[in-house]
Scaffold this motif. Structure first.
Motif, PDB file in Angstrom:
ATOM      1  N   UNK A 146       0.857  -1.185   0.000  1.00 34.00           N
ATOM      2  CA  UNK A 146       0.000   0.000   0.000  1.00 34.00           C
ATOM      3  C   UNK A 146       0.893   1.235   0.000  1.00 34.00           C
ATOM      4  N   UNK A 147       0.594   2.192  -0.872  1.00 35.84           N
ATOM      5  CA  UNK A 147       1.410   3.396  -0.995  1.00 35.84           C
ATOM      6  C   UNK A 147       0.990   4.549  -0.112  1.00 35.84           C
ATOM      7  N   UNK A 238      -3.075   3.428  -5.869  1.00 43.32           N
ATOM      8  CA  UNK A 238      -2.694   3.566  -4.467  1.00 43.32           C
ATOM      9  C   UNK A 238      -1.750   2.471  -4.006  1.00 43.32           C
ATOM     10  N   UNK A 239      -1.393   1.551  -4.920  1.00 39.37           N
ATOM     11  CA  UNK A 239      -0.501   0.440  -4.589  1.00 39.37           C
ATOM     12  C   UNK A 239       0.850   0.619  -5.281  1.00 39.37           C
ATOM     13  N   UNK A 240       1.859  -0.027  -4.719  1.00 37.85           N
ATOM     14  CA  UNK A 240       3.222   0.067  -5.231  1.00 37.85           C
ATOM     15  C   UNK A 240       3.804  -1.315  -5.448  1.00 37.85           C
ATOM     16  N   UNK A 246       1.773   1.404  -9.171  1.00 37.37           N
ATOM     17  CA  UNK A 246       0.974   0.579 -10.056  1.00 37.37           C
ATOM     18  C   UNK A 246      -0.240   1.391 -10.474  1.00 37.37           C
ATOM     19  N   UNK A 247      -0.457   1.527 -11.771  1.00 36.99           N
ATOM     20  CA  UNK A 247      -1.660   2.218 -12.221  1.00 36.99           C
ATOM     21  C   UNK A 247      -2.644   1.187 -12.769  1.00 36.99           C
ATOM     22  N   UNK A 257       2.346  -2.007 -14.711  1.00 36.03           N
ATOM     23  CA  UNK A 257       3.663  -1.583 -14.239  1.00 36.03           C
ATOM     24  C   UNK A 257       4.020  -0.224 -14.819  1.00 36.03           C
ATOM     25  N   UNK A 258       4.495   0.680 -13.974  1.00 36.68           N
ATOM     26  CA  UNK A 258       4.909   2.002 -14.431  1.00 36.68           C
ATOM     27  C   UNK A 258       6.098   1.929 -15.387  1.00 36.68           C
TER      28      UNK A 258
END
Length: 458
Positions: A146-147, A238-240, A246-247, A257-258
């Motif tokens: 969680x970001x 909101x996640x990493x 992560x979009x 993946x970014x």
């Protein structure tokens, strides 16, 4: 919105944690783990005893995941149990426990995605859509964190208002901007604005873009929004993953993946036609971008959001040190964590798998016209006085700095003009050396994703 630096505290237990969508109790796959983090010492102790009797190598990741979401006394009990069971004397240091989990082979418990879905949906019910039990995935679940914000809690800019440069009195020449030029249209995205939004959906030169700014890993990536025959609309999950955001696409709620521009969790995983095309961006000063592009437009301060858009206000504490906000499993000490590198994905001229390459920005500042060869291809990186990097595929043409700013000279004395899409021979504009896609990143963020990277730093 600021990232939330605190634990999410749950009075957890089978009676208190239920599926958000149905209200039904969790299945037996994670029941015992939930009982192990109840506040009641006797009931929790019985559950931990049961876990010890049927111990499996996939249990530690489940318990470390839960430990990050419960109150300190419960967390200490769970981590103490892990110390006894594993022999790892790591105390209550969650970063060290995560590092230990990440260092082991990934053997995900069958109920891990259910547990993760349950916990994250307590932060935001929308997150449940990202972690459906039947979702295929290409990354480790235990590295998805969680970001600190909810879904779109850092709100993307949706085709924001741009203004002429003459109206951009709020910018100083030294302010940092991310410049994008496509089909002779130039747009500038000031760091001071984009850092508060981390994503902009925009049209540049007739091309629909999803411009992702991962503030944590220092990367601006303008992706074409169309892939697989359709226009995708993206948001921030909101996640990493390894400190990279992560979009997600609104159509299927797949996580992307970014740094790769591909889906990594969700229904779209495995689609070969779903790699977003990446465009180049330039990190430079407003003064230099404006000098090269006097017709540029730039983001207006009227974004529809109330933020402190002054230079350096967003993430000031994070950018001012080399410390990370979220730990990663892999680091490399050839450079500092947040040293900037120019990053590229280079494939052979005949096609095939690409390799990750990085060149230290400080090295390029000292070598403003730098030639290198990778995967049987030759490139030249041109770096301006303000530190803007542009990469061109130059083949057998050897170039050096010309007498005039923005010009280069070849070994025969021929002059070349630097354009955004190519180097152009001054005496014959049909001779063009094409731009090669490259972007800036923090070293730690790129290396964590691509430890096989070829680094040029000296």
């Amino acid at each position: 919105m600021k990232r939330i630096h605190r634990l999410v505290l749950f009075g957890v237990g089978v009676a208190t944690i239920c599926c958000p969508a149905t209200g039904q109790a969790q299945d037996a796959g994670i029941d015992l783990f939930l009982r192990a983090v109840q506040a009641d010492d006797t009931a929790a102790g019985a559950a931990l005893d049961a876990l010890e009797r049927e111990w499996s190598d996939d249990y530690p990741a489940m318990l470390v995941e839960l430990a990050g979401f419960v109150s300190p006394p419960v967390r200490d009990r769970v981590l103490g149990f892990l110390e006894e069971r594993t022999g790892q004397l790591l105390g209550s240091d969650m970063n060290r426990w995560r590092q230990w989990v990440w260092s082991n082979p990934h053997t995900a418990h069958p109920g891990y995605i259910d547990l993760k879905r349950l916990l994250f949906s307590r932060i935001d019910p929308l997150m449940a859509e990202f972690l459906r039990p039947d979702s295929p995935r290409t990354i480790r679940l235990d590295e998805v964190q969680w970001g600190g914000v909810r879904v779109n809690g850092i709100p993307p800019l949706d085709h924001p208002v741009h203004i002429p440069a003459s109206d951009a009195g709020y910018l100083n020449d030294t302010d940092i901007v991310f410049g994008i030029a496509i089909n002779v249209e130039a747009k500038a995205y000031p760091k001071r604005i984009l850092a508060w939004h981390e994503m902009a959906l925009d049209l540049v030169g007739g091309v629909e873009l999803t411009i992702i700014y991962c503030t944590l890993c220092g990367t601006v990536l303008p992706y074409e929004s169309e892939a697989g025959g359709r226009l995708h609309r993206f948001g921030t999950s909101g996640l990493l993953y390894r400190s990279n955001k992560l979009f997600f696409d609104h159509g299927t709620a797949s996580l992307w993946s970014t740094l790769v521009g591909r889906p990594v969790i969700g229904p779209l995983v495995g689609r070969a036609d779903l790699e977003l095309a990446l465009r180049s961006s330039v990190t430079t000063t407003w003064g230099e971008w404006l000098a090269r592009h006097p017709d540029t437009v730039v983001l207006s301060l009227e974004t529809g959001y109330n933020r402190d858009y002054s230079e350096g206000a967003a993430y000031a504490d994070y950018f001012s040190t080399d410390e990370l906000m979220f730990d990663v499993p892999l680091k490399d000490d050839r450079l500092r964590n947040k040293d900037e590198v120019l990053v590229m994905r280079i494939e052979p001229s005949t096609g095939g798998e690409w390799e990750p390459w990085a060149i230290a920005a400080d090295f390029l500042n000292d070598n403003p016209v730098y030639r290198f060869t990778a995967r049987d291809r030759s490139f030249t990186v041109v770096t301006s006085e303000a530190g803007a990097n542009r990469v061109y595929e130059t083949g057998d043409v050897t170039l050096d700095a010309g007498n005039d700013a923005g010009s280069l000279v070849d070994e025969a004395g021929g002059l070349w003009r630097l354009d955004e899409d190519a180097l152009v021979a001054v005496d014959d504009d049909t001779r063009r050396l094409p731009r090669f896609t490259a972007n800036r990143a923090f070293w730690f963020g790129w290396y964590a994703q691509f430890p096989e990277t070829e680094l040029i730093d000296r």
